[in-house]
Design a protein around this motif. Structure first.
Motif, PDB file in Angstrom:
ATOM      1  N   GLU A  87       0.830  -1.210   0.000  1.00 52.25           N
ATOM      2  CA  GLU A  87       0.000   0.000   0.000  1.00 52.25           C
ATOM      3  C   GLU A  87       0.864   1.260   0.000  1.00 52.25           C
ATOM      4  OE1 GLU A  87      -3.397   0.295  -0.186  1.00 52.25           O
ATOM      5  OE2 GLU A  87      -3.540  -1.876  -0.429  1.00 52.25           O
ATOM      6  N   LEU A  88       1.954   1.250   0.758  1.00 48.64           N
ATOM      7  CA  LEU A  88       2.862   2.399   0.787  1.00 48.64           C
ATOM      8  C   LEU A  88       3.432   2.693  -0.592  1.00 48.64           C
ATOM      9  CD1 LEU A  88       5.060   1.969   3.996  1.00 48.64           C
ATOM     10  CD2 LEU A  88       3.603   3.913   3.439  1.00 48.64           C
ATOM     11  N   ILE A  89       3.864   1.659  -1.272  1.00 49.39           N
ATOM     12  CA  ILE A  89       4.483   1.826  -2.596  1.00 49.39           C
ATOM     13  C   ILE A  89       3.478   2.345  -3.613  1.00 49.39           C
ATOM     14  CG2 ILE A  89       5.506   0.547  -4.517  1.00 49.39           C
ATOM     15  CD1 ILE A  89       6.883  -1.206  -2.304  1.00 49.39           C
ATOM     16  N   ILE A  90       2.267   1.829  -3.554  1.00 53.34           N
ATOM     17  CA  ILE A  90       1.233   2.251  -4.506  1.00 53.34           C
ATOM     18  C   ILE A  90       0.743   3.667  -4.216  1.00 53.34           C
ATOM     19  CG2 ILE A  90      -1.158   1.822  -5.248  1.00 53.34           C
ATOM     20  CD1 ILE A  90      -0.533  -1.207  -4.772  1.00 53.34           C
ATOM     21  N   LYS A  91       0.458   3.968  -2.958  1.00 52.80           N
ATOM     22  CA  LYS A  91      -0.214   5.228  -2.615  1.00 52.80           C
ATOM     23  C   LYS A  91       0.720   6.352  -2.196  1.00 52.80           C
ATOM     24  CE  LYS A  91      -4.423   2.828  -1.828  1.00 52.80           C
ATOM     25  NZ  LYS A  91      -5.252   2.089  -0.939  1.00 52.80           N
ATOM     26  N   SER A 132       9.230  -8.649  19.583  1.00 55.43           N
ATOM     27  CA  SER A 132      10.215  -7.850  18.850  1.00 55.43           C
ATOM     28  C   SER A 132       9.904  -7.755  17.357  1.00 55.43           C
ATOM     29  CB  SER A 132      11.617  -8.413  19.062  1.00 55.43           C
ATOM     30  OG  SER A 132      11.699  -9.742  18.570  1.00 55.43           O
ATOM     31  N   SER A 133       9.110  -8.663  16.838  1.00 60.71           N
ATOM     32  CA  SER A 133       8.702  -8.579  15.428  1.00 60.71           C
ATOM     33  C   SER A 133       7.893  -7.318  15.179  1.00 60.71           C
ATOM     34  CB  SER A 133       7.869  -9.795  15.033  1.00 60.71           C
ATOM     35  OG  SER A 133       8.589 -10.981  15.216  1.00 60.71           O
ATOM     36  N   GLY A 134       7.111  -6.918  16.169  1.00 57.87           N
ATOM     37  CA  GLY A 134       6.341  -5.679  16.053  1.00 57.87           C
ATOM     38  C   GLY A 134       7.241  -4.462  16.034  1.00 57.87           C
ATOM     39  N   ILE A 135       8.302  -4.497  16.823  1.00 65.33           N
ATOM     40  CA  ILE A 135       9.279  -3.402  16.811  1.00 65.33           C
ATOM     41  C   ILE A 135       9.935  -3.336  15.433  1.00 65.33           C
ATOM     42  CG2 ILE A 135      11.436  -2.539  17.808  1.00 65.33           C
ATOM     43  CD1 ILE A 135       8.965  -2.315  19.670  1.00 65.33           C
ATOM     44  N   GLY A 136      10.296  -4.486  14.891  1.00 68.10           N
ATOM     45  CA  GLY A 136      10.874  -4.527  13.546  1.00 68.10           C
ATOM     46  C   GLY A 136       9.911  -3.992  12.500  1.00 68.10           C
ATOM     47  N   LEU A 137       8.633  -4.302  12.655  1.00 71.22           N
ATOM     48  CA  LEU A 137       7.623  -3.806  11.728  1.00 71.22           C
ATOM     49  C   LEU A 137       7.588  -2.275  11.766  1.00 71.22           C
ATOM     50  CD1 LEU A 137       4.238  -5.200  10.886  1.00 71.22           C
ATOM     51  CD2 LEU A 137       4.295  -2.883  11.724  1.00 71.22           C
ATOM     52  N   ILE A 138       7.620  -1.698  12.960  1.00 73.57           N
ATOM     53  CA  ILE A 138       7.606  -0.239  13.094  1.00 73.57           C
ATOM     54  C   ILE A 138       8.848   0.383  12.462  1.00 73.57           C
ATOM     55  CG2 ILE A 138       7.729   1.676  14.738  1.00 73.57           C
ATOM     56  CD1 ILE A 138       6.046  -0.124  16.659  1.00 73.57           C
ATOM     57  N   ILE A 139      10.019  -0.139  12.799  1.00 75.59           N
ATOM     58  CA  ILE A 139      11.267   0.419  12.264  1.00 75.59           C
ATOM     59  C   ILE A 139      11.307   0.316  10.742  1.00 75.59           C
ATOM     60  CG2 ILE A 139      13.790   0.106  12.165  1.00 75.59           C
ATOM     61  CD1 ILE A 139      13.591  -0.826  15.128  1.00 75.59           C
ATOM     62  N   GLY A 140      10.941  -0.835  10.223  1.00 69.21           N
ATOM     63  CA  GLY A 140      10.962  -1.031   8.771  1.00 69.21           C
ATOM     64  C   GLY A 140      10.003  -0.114   8.040  1.00 69.21           C
ATOM     65  N   ALA A 187      10.100   6.918   5.021  1.00 69.17           N
ATOM     66  CA  ALA A 187      11.101   7.977   4.827  1.00 69.17           C
ATOM     67  C   ALA A 187      11.661   7.937   3.413  1.00 69.17           C
ATOM     68  CB  ALA A 187      12.221   7.844   5.851  1.00 69.17           C
ATOM     69  N   ALA A 188      11.916   6.742   2.902  1.00 68.43           N
ATOM     70  CA  ALA A 188      12.440   6.600   1.542  1.00 68.43           C
ATOM     71  C   ALA A 188      11.446   7.122   0.502  1.00 68.43           C
ATOM     72  CB  ALA A 188      12.769   5.139   1.258  1.00 68.43           C
ATOM     73  N   LEU A 189      10.167   7.097   0.854  1.00 69.48           N
ATOM     74  CA  LEU A 189       9.119   7.573  -0.053  1.00 69.48           C
ATOM     75  C   LEU A 189       8.699   9.010   0.259  1.00 69.48           C
ATOM     76  CD1 LEU A 189       6.954   4.323  -0.095  1.00 69.48           C
ATOM     77  CD2 LEU A 189       8.413   5.177  -1.946  1.00 69.48           C
ATOM     78  N   GLY A 190       9.412   9.651   1.197  1.00 63.43           N
ATOM     79  CA  GLY A 190       9.136  11.042   1.538  1.00 63.43           C
ATOM     80  C   GLY A 190       8.046  11.247   2.572  1.00 63.43           C
ATOM     81  N   GLY A 191       7.706  10.203   3.307  1.00 58.57           N
ATOM     82  CA  GLY A 191       6.629  10.317   4.290  1.00 58.57           C
ATOM     83  C   GLY A 191       7.088  10.119   5.720  1.00 58.57           C
ATOM     84  N   THR A 192       6.127  10.190   6.632  1.00 56.56           N
ATOM     85  CA  THR A 192       6.373   9.982   8.048  1.00 56.56           C
ATOM     86  C   THR A 192       5.454   8.875   8.565  1.00 56.56           C
ATOM     87  OG1 THR A 192       4.735  11.624   8.707  1.00 56.56           O
ATOM     88  CG2 THR A 192       7.000  12.404   8.402  1.00 56.56           C
ATOM     89  N   VAL A 193       5.732   8.425   9.785  1.00 49.13           N
ATOM     90  CA  VAL A 193       4.927   7.381  10.412  1.00 49.13           C
ATOM     91  C   VAL A 193       4.421   7.885  11.755  1.00 49.13           C
ATOM     92  CG1 VAL A 193       4.951   5.057  11.417  1.00 49.13           C
ATOM     93  CG2 VAL A 193       6.140   5.492   9.275  1.00 49.13           C
ATOM     94  N   GLU A 194       3.156   7.607  12.006  1.00 46.47           N
ATOM     95  CA  GLU A 194       2.541   7.920  13.293  1.00 46.47           C
ATOM     96  C   GLU A 194       2.054   6.610  13.901  1.00 46.47           C
ATOM     97  OE1 GLU A 194      -1.583   9.873  14.828  1.00 46.47           O
ATOM     98  OE2 GLU A 194      -0.561  10.884  13.181  1.00 46.47           O
ATOM     99  N   ILE A 195       2.427   6.367  15.135  1.00 51.16           N
ATOM    100  CA  ILE A 195       1.995   5.171  15.861  1.00 51.16           C
ATOM    101  C   ILE A 195       0.960   5.625  16.889  1.00 51.16           C
ATOM    102  CG2 ILE A 195       2.720   3.302  17.395  1.00 51.16           C
ATOM    103  CD1 ILE A 195       3.919   3.161  14.557  1.00 51.16           C
ATOM    104  N   CYS A 196      -0.181   4.946  16.932  1.00 50.50           N
ATOM    105  CA  CYS A 196      -1.202   5.316  17.907  1.00 50.50           C
ATOM    106  C   CYS A 196      -1.854   4.064  18.494  1.00 50.50           C
ATOM    107  CB  CYS A 196      -2.255   6.224  17.276  1.00 50.50           C
ATOM    108  SG  CYS A 196      -3.184   5.467  15.930  1.00 50.50           S
ATOM    109  N   GLY A 197      -2.577   4.265  19.579  1.00 49.13           N
ATOM    110  CA  GLY A 197      -3.327   3.178  20.193  1.00 49.13           C
ATOM    111  C   GLY A 197      -2.511   2.189  21.000  1.00 49.13           C
ATOM    112  N   LYS A 219      13.653   9.814  13.551  1.00 52.40           N
ATOM    113  CA  LYS A 219      13.318  11.180  13.156  1.00 52.40           C
ATOM    114  C   LYS A 219      11.931  11.310  12.532  1.00 52.40           C
ATOM    115  CE  LYS A 219      18.042  12.677  12.502  1.00 52.40           C
ATOM    116  NZ  LYS A 219      19.030  13.155  11.565  1.00 52.40           N
ATOM    117  N   ASN A 220      11.539  10.380  11.706  1.00 55.02           N
ATOM    118  CA  ASN A 220      10.260  10.530  11.008  1.00 55.02           C
ATOM    119  C   ASN A 220       9.133   9.746  11.676  1.00 55.02           C
ATOM    120  OD1 ASN A 220      11.263   8.007  10.125  1.00 55.02           O
ATOM    121  ND2 ASN A 220       9.997   8.125   8.301  1.00 55.02           N
TER     122      ASN A 220
END
Length: 104
Positions: free
Chosen positions: A36-40, A57-65, A71-81, A99-100
């Protein structure tokens, strides 16, 4: 995909995770979000953990990745909930220093 709902609205791609996030499911969720990130190419990827009872720790890896991919696509990430337990896990991992990445 079971355990993941993705919606887009006004440049925000929201990924709602509704399952235990361990190594058994993290790969498929990661791949679905990345597709979805790549397409949108949204300005913001919001990952909602409000329906996640367990994360390893797989969830931590998911967040970092996803932060790296966004960031590579010029966006940011927000974690909630995040529950208090998951918030503590995220803080202990140091992920909040990216940073992002914003944790709400």
């Amino acid at each position: 995909m079971k355990g993941l709902t993705v919606k887009e609205d006004s440049g925000v791609l929201s990924a709602y995770i509704s399952c235990e996030l361990d190594h058994h499911v993290a790969k498929s969720i990661r791949e679905a979000i990345d597709a979805e990130l790549i397409i949108k190419k949204p300005a913001t990827l919001r990952i909602d953990f409000s329906a996640v009872d367990f994360m390893d720790s797989s969830g931590i890896g998911l967040i970092i990745g996803r932060a790296d991919k966004a960031a590579a696509l010029g966006g940011t990430v927000e974690i909630c909930g995040l529950s208090p337990r998951l918030r503590r896990l995220v803080r202990m991992s140091g992920v909040e220093k990216l940073k992002n990445l914003k944790i709400t």
